[in-house]
Motif scaffolding. Sequence first.
Motif, PDB file in Angstrom:
ATOM      1  N   GLY A 541      66.928  73.003 -24.462  1.00 14.53           N
ATOM      2  CA  GLY A 541      66.296  73.914 -24.672  1.00 14.53           C
ATOM      3  C   GLY A 541      66.052  73.595 -26.540  1.00 14.53           C
ATOM      4  N   ARG A 562      62.159  68.360 -23.966  1.00 13.05           N
ATOM      5  CA  ARG A 562      60.895  67.919 -23.148  1.00 13.05           C
ATOM      6  C   ARG A 562      59.928  67.223 -23.999  1.00 13.05           C
ATOM      7  N   ASP A 632      58.063  79.274 -24.606  1.00  7.50           N
ATOM      8  CA  ASP A 632      59.681  79.604 -23.194  1.00  7.50           C
ATOM      9  C   ASP A 632      60.751  78.420 -21.948  1.00  7.50           C
ATOM     10  N   HIS A 633      60.155  78.168 -23.022  1.00  7.53           N
ATOM     11  CA  HIS A 633      61.784  77.081 -22.519  1.00  7.53           C
ATOM     12  C   HIS A 633      62.936  76.664 -24.376  1.00  7.53           C
ATOM     13  N   THR A 635      65.762  77.761 -25.967  1.00  3.81           N
ATOM     14  CA  THR A 635      67.033  78.188 -26.239  1.00  3.81           C
ATOM     15  C   THR A 635      67.515  79.059 -27.546  1.00  3.81           C
TER      16      THR A 635
END
Length: 903
Positions: A541, A562, A632-633, A635
Amino acid sequence: MSGGKAGQEGQDWRWRLAAAGDAFAMRVLATALAEDGRHDEAVAWWEKAIAAGDETALRQLADHVGARSLEGQLRRRAESGDVSAMGNLAKLLVRNSGGQRLAEGVHWLTLAVRAGATLEWELVTALDSAGRSAEAEDRLRHMAAASDLRALQDLVGRLREGDDVERLDEAVVWLTRGVAAGEPWEWDLIAVLDRAGRADEAEARLRRLADHHDVKAVATLVRRATDTKRVQVSRRELDGAVRTRSLDHIRRVAAALARLDVQEEAVRWWTAADARDERILSSPAARLAVRPTPVSGAPDAGVEWQLREMAATDDVTATRVLAGYLARTGQTAEAVRMWTRADAADDRGLWGDVFEERALGGTSNTKTGDGVVTDTSPAGAMSEETPAGTAGEPDTAPATATHHLSAQMPCQAGLCEPVSVVVRVPFAADHDDGGVSAPLAGFRPAREGSPLTLIVRAPTGLEPQGPLEHTVLVPPCDAPAPVRFAFLTREPGLHRVRVSAWAGGTFLTEIGLEVSVERDGPYAVKPPSTAAMGEIRAQPGEVTLLVDRVGDQYTFRLISDRCIYGAVLAQALTAAPEAAAERAYAMLQRLAAGRGEYSGAHARRWMKETGVGLWTEMVPDPIKEQFWQLRDHITAFSVASEHDVLPWELLYPVAPGRDEGFLVQQFPVLRHSLGRPRSSVLPIGEPHYVVSARAPVNGDSEIESIRRILGSGPVVDTLDGVLTVVDEGTTGPLHFTCHNTFDPGGGSSILLADGPFVPALLNSAVARRALQDGRPLIFINACRAAGAVPQYTRMLGWAQQFMGAGAGAFVGTLWAVRSDSAQRFAEAFYASLSAGEPLGTAVHRARSHAGHDETDPTWLAYTVYGDPAAIASTPAPAPAAAPAPGVFGPARVVPTPVRCEDT
């Protein structure tokens, strides 16, 4: 016909196949008929099977009727003219027999053949068994004359045995007949002609093959000319091929010559092909290879290194250039190996991993055994999907075994020449650089390997020849293939290149390299540079915004676990961003002091619009789209930037239908100190408290409250004291409660009892990495403690200096802060950190705790350098006693709510 084991004729499969001439079916049917008691029918079918060549049927029939009885029956029928019986009798006599019976078998086979039976090969075999090879050869001549190609081959094989010239001449006759009939026996004919002493005819045959582009024939002609010192013949062959043949044909001749161990001639052919290849002639490698060598005919180590690194990453053109360079410098065997590798790579490109060496229009199809080069060229995709990092508990190499990061490039090069940055991730067991390298201490790949992203940043004077990012899969106990990033030198001068390593969106380390470019300058290479990766793993994240500035343009790149996005070049700036930043800082400082033009909700609106302006004007649209894809991913969000004074913490992302607040409200936002490994552990024991000569109004209260969290520690108020703590390498937090004077032209200054403390006084600490062992947390809770000014080749400020000296993390401010809000921020920050919260979470909570007043921008002012996942190394100590009275005398108190002094 009745049934039984033999079944019914016309219905059972054995009857149908036997009637069609299947010997096996005949024998099986005969056995079934015998079991049914139908003796005569069984014998008839066994005899048919024997005539069809089934030796098992002969044994079964002999077992059924008895060998002597069977022989008698067959002899009577053969004597009466039964051709089938003649053949079967002969087989019975020849089988496991010798002497007179074998001679009688030959007799009956001869009679059967004369009567039209197709038993010629049985007769030849029987004649050989009887020692009558001359008669067997005569029989083969008869069969070959009747166009039996098998007999012709067998006869030629017999004639080629020994050195009898007459027999070899006869073999030539028969082979010539076979070649005329279209059989592929040209090379057998040439070999026999040579053995018969008819070399001119052999060469004439080779010439005809060569005229039809047979590669092996051309190579053989050249070898024969070389062996007989007919140099003009081999040169004529080469000259003719260069004029009329394709490059592929010439190179295949060269490869054939190499296999024939005529290396010098092979080099000439390969060189001739390369001299016609426009890809090679126009390549950067070719321009590099023609540089004059320091000693005529001797290799240039720098040029050879560059060419070898280009060839190592399956650059076929560079491989051919390297081969030519090696040949010119007397390394013939290695040159042949390089050309062979290049030919194999070209074939693989055309035919895949399994391919044959083809003769163009000819008959030679010798398979190659050359090796294949692994491809670690840089990835070409703008957006390269990568698996998640190494966050899980991996099954990895032993804890004492580590990987290293290593990078190498020429330190000197000429203008408009290729230079390569070669990056490796060697495993400790295979890595030896004289003890210079630093281990990648915390990067432990999983059993199946872990992705490691390499990113190269270079100035405009080096023109990239491909993508500047590449992801490799690092095995746990081995090294991935090296990665080469290619450049062309376009501008003279000293150019600095940076290679950074990332696990997902987590920064690991960075290596700096330099190349000096001069017109017609020398080409030199230094040993590889190495760096530690740091004791961390990829943090799921975590997203990093990598910001570079080259001239008047910014480049941006988002890096995450990602996706690794490509770099995006922003539009040229229309004005100096530093001026806009200073205007923003001035307004924020007035707001913090309560003297701003706005109050209440208007002040908050001004802060928001400033952040939105920074987002819309500085961040390119592709980066914005990528951010919302990842939003949204996320952190933790990190900003990695150098030579930059922009307040990225003020970013306020917005989009149609999307308004999540300031970036720092959404998740922890920290900065990277590029070029330095991040620390995953922050010691919080043994703190030191630094106070300035003119302490903030609530300085004693702040230190007392922090002491309750961290524990007691010495108070330092002199320049000598601070420098001693730094030089000795403090192992605990260094907390400054003070005023910091900042001048955009001169930088920061903290006035202590015996003189001003300025960032330049830490230069030796940076050079010695004085804080590297302790990795302390540095917190300067003062006005613009994170400000920086240009200094020679880098930005100079408290953050740059302390992180450069080896600090584990740095906390400072971008503008003036209110003293009460600054104290609340510090209290919340240390409380969260000492409670075991990660650094990023502690910063995030502290912002929330300090941001109650919508007119106060203090909570936005803090900038933090470090690893968002770093945690405190010790639990919170027991509360300390209150500080002794008189630590802060009345004369040192400044009655102002803002920690800033006029400059």
